[in-house]
Design a protein around this motif. Structure first.
Motif, PDB file in Angstrom:
ATOM      1  N   GLU A 151      66.447 100.901  37.223  1.00 24.18           N
ATOM      2  CA  GLU A 151      67.797 100.524  37.625  1.00 24.18           C
ATOM      3  C   GLU A 151      68.084 100.973  39.050  1.00 24.18           C
ATOM      4  OE1 GLU A 151      69.955 102.328  34.442  1.00 24.18           O
ATOM      5  OE2 GLU A 151      69.470 100.718  33.046  1.00 24.18           O
ATOM      6  N   LYS A 152      67.648 102.181  39.399  1.00 23.09           N
ATOM      7  CA  LYS A 152      67.826 102.675  40.767  1.00 23.09           C
ATOM      8  C   LYS A 152      67.018 101.835  41.757  1.00 23.09           C
ATOM      9  CE  LYS A 152      68.573 107.441  39.342  1.00 23.09           C
ATOM     10  NZ  LYS A 152      67.954 108.762  39.256  1.00 23.09           N
ATOM     11  N   GLU A 153      65.818 101.470  41.364  1.00 21.43           N
ATOM     12  CA  GLU A 153      64.958 100.646  42.220  1.00 21.43           C
ATOM     13  C   GLU A 153      65.602  99.290  42.490  1.00 21.43           C
ATOM     14  OE1 GLU A 153      61.765  99.985  44.589  1.00 21.43           O
ATOM     15  OE2 GLU A 153      61.769 101.742  43.288  1.00 21.43           O
ATOM     16  N   MET A 154      66.143  98.671  41.455  1.00 15.93           N
ATOM     17  CA  MET A 154      66.766  97.367  41.626  1.00 15.93           C
ATOM     18  C   MET A 154      68.044  97.474  42.458  1.00 15.93           C
ATOM     19  SD  MET A 154      64.545  95.487  40.377  1.00 15.93           S
ATOM     20  CE  MET A 154      65.409  93.997  40.776  1.00 15.93           C
ATOM     21  N   GLU A 155      68.811  98.519  42.224  1.00 12.35           N
ATOM     22  CA  GLU A 155      70.029  98.735  43.014  1.00 12.35           C
ATOM     23  C   GLU A 155      69.669  98.872  44.501  1.00 12.35           C
ATOM     24  OE1 GLU A 155      73.123 102.389  43.509  1.00 12.35           O
ATOM     25  OE2 GLU A 155      72.763 101.727  41.453  1.00 12.35           O
ATOM     26  N   TYR A 156      68.634  99.647  44.780  1.00 12.48           N
ATOM     27  CA  TYR A 156      68.177  99.819  46.165  1.00 12.48           C
ATOM     28  C   TYR A 156      67.731  98.483  46.754  1.00 12.48           C
ATOM     29  CZ  TYR A 156      65.562 101.454  50.205  1.00 12.48           C
ATOM     30  OH  TYR A 156      65.111 101.645  51.477  1.00 12.48           O
ATOM     31  N   HIS A 210      65.120  94.781  50.261  1.00  8.08           N
ATOM     32  CA  HIS A 210      63.686  95.047  50.142  1.00  8.08           C
ATOM     33  C   HIS A 210      63.491  96.233  49.206  1.00  8.08           C
ATOM     34  CE1 HIS A 210      63.571  98.667  52.785  1.00  8.08           C
ATOM     35  NE2 HIS A 210      64.590  98.063  53.377  1.00  8.08           N
ATOM     36  N   PHE A 211      62.289  96.344  48.654  1.00  7.33           N
ATOM     37  CA  PHE A 211      61.999  97.447  47.744  1.00  7.33           C
ATOM     38  C   PHE A 211      61.819  98.746  48.517  1.00  7.33           C
ATOM     39  CE2 PHE A 211      60.658  93.927  44.994  1.00  7.33           C
ATOM     40  CZ  PHE A 211      61.348  94.274  43.841  1.00  7.33           C
ATOM     41  N   ARG A 212      62.087  99.848  47.839  1.00  4.88           N
ATOM     42  CA  ARG A 212      61.871 101.176  48.406  1.00  4.88           C
ATOM     43  C   ARG A 212      60.397 101.289  48.817  1.00  4.88           C
ATOM     44  NH1 ARG A 212      65.300 104.910  46.930  1.00  4.88           N
ATOM     45  NH2 ARG A 212      65.714 103.838  44.987  1.00  4.88           N
ATOM     46  N   ASP A 213      60.138 101.981  49.889  1.00  5.90           N
ATOM     47  CA  ASP A 213      58.782 102.204  50.425  1.00  5.90           C
ATOM     48  C   ASP A 213      58.196 100.971  51.099  1.00  5.90           C
ATOM     49  OD1 ASP A 213      58.890 104.820  49.383  1.00  5.90           O
ATOM     50  OD2 ASP A 213      57.950 104.188  47.513  1.00  5.90           O
ATOM     51  N   MET A 214      58.901  99.851  51.062  1.00  9.78           N
ATOM     52  CA  MET A 214      58.436  98.640  51.729  1.00  9.78           C
ATOM     53  C   MET A 214      59.244  98.468  53.012  1.00  9.78           C
ATOM     54  SD  MET A 214      56.082  97.392  49.773  1.00  9.78           S
ATOM     55  CE  MET A 214      55.830  95.669  50.092  1.00  9.78           C
ATOM     56  N   ALA A 245      48.179  98.096  50.576  1.00 10.86           N
ATOM     57  CA  ALA A 245      48.293  99.317  49.766  1.00 10.86           C
ATOM     58  C   ALA A 245      49.708  99.466  49.214  1.00 10.86           C
ATOM     59  CB  ALA A 245      47.909 100.536  50.600  1.00 10.86           C
ATOM     60  N   LEU A 246      50.726  99.188  50.047  1.00 10.60           N
ATOM     61  CA  LEU A 246      52.117  99.267  49.583  1.00 10.60           C
ATOM     62  C   LEU A 246      52.375  98.277  48.453  1.00 10.60           C
ATOM     63  CD1 LEU A 246      54.025  99.528  52.994  1.00 10.60           C
ATOM     64  CD2 LEU A 246      53.847 101.311  51.250  1.00 10.60           C
ATOM     65  N   GLN A 247      51.849  97.068  48.617  1.00 12.38           N
ATOM     66  CA  GLN A 247      52.046  96.051  47.583  1.00 12.38           C
ATOM     67  C   GLN A 247      51.354  96.444  46.283  1.00 12.38           C
ATOM     68  OE1 GLN A 247      50.606  92.643  49.757  1.00 12.38           O
ATOM     69  NE2 GLN A 247      52.681  91.997  50.286  1.00 12.38           N
ATOM     70  N   MET A 248      50.178  97.025  46.371  1.00 11.83           N
ATOM     71  CA  MET A 248      49.476  97.440  45.152  1.00 11.83           C
ATOM     72  C   MET A 248      50.251  98.533  44.427  1.00 11.83           C
ATOM     73  SD  MET A 248      47.025  95.436  44.713  1.00 11.83           S
ATOM     74  CE  MET A 248      46.306  96.245  43.318  1.00 11.83           C
ATOM     75  N   ARG A 249      50.826  99.486  45.175  1.00 12.81           N
ATOM     76  CA  ARG A 249      51.635 100.531  44.531  1.00 12.81           C
ATOM     77  C   ARG A 249      52.871  99.926  43.873  1.00 12.81           C
ATOM     78  NH1 ARG A 249      49.982 103.810  48.987  1.00 12.81           N
ATOM     79  NH2 ARG A 249      51.869 103.360  50.163  1.00 12.81           N
TER      80      ARG A 249
END
Length: 86
Positions: free
Chosen positions: A14-19, A25-29, A47-51
């Motif tokens: 839920e936090k990831e989607m809110e971000y 964009h997704f966190r860390d991307m 590497a970011l996409q694989m994570r």
């Protein structure tokens, strides 16, 4: 492996989607603007996409597990209801 999976919680998703909705964009991307300004390192992006893919699969696993548990509970409630009707 399963120990790592269970360390992710539904609230994390839920936090990831809110971000992602807030920042587009997704966190860390990197954001699209960051990519326009700085370019992109394809190895790093891969590497970011694989994570991210791994994290999403873990979330899917948790949702599937929760779904199975809810289905079992629904069946149990249906059975209890049928017995009460008799």
């Amino acid at each position: 492996y399963s120990k790592k999976i269970t360390s992710i919680q539904k609230s994390d998703l839920e936090k990831e989607m809110e971000y992602a909705f807030k920042n587009s964009h997704f966190r860390d991307m990197p954001s699209a603007e960051d990519i326009k300004v700085s370019g992109i390192d394809h190895g790093e992006m891969s590497a970011l996409q694989m994570r991210l893919i791994e994290r999403l699969y873990k979330y899917m696993y948790l949702m599937k597990k929760e779904n199975r548990e809810l289905k079992k509970e629904i069946e149990m409630l249906k059975d209890n209801h049928k017995q009460k009707i008799k």
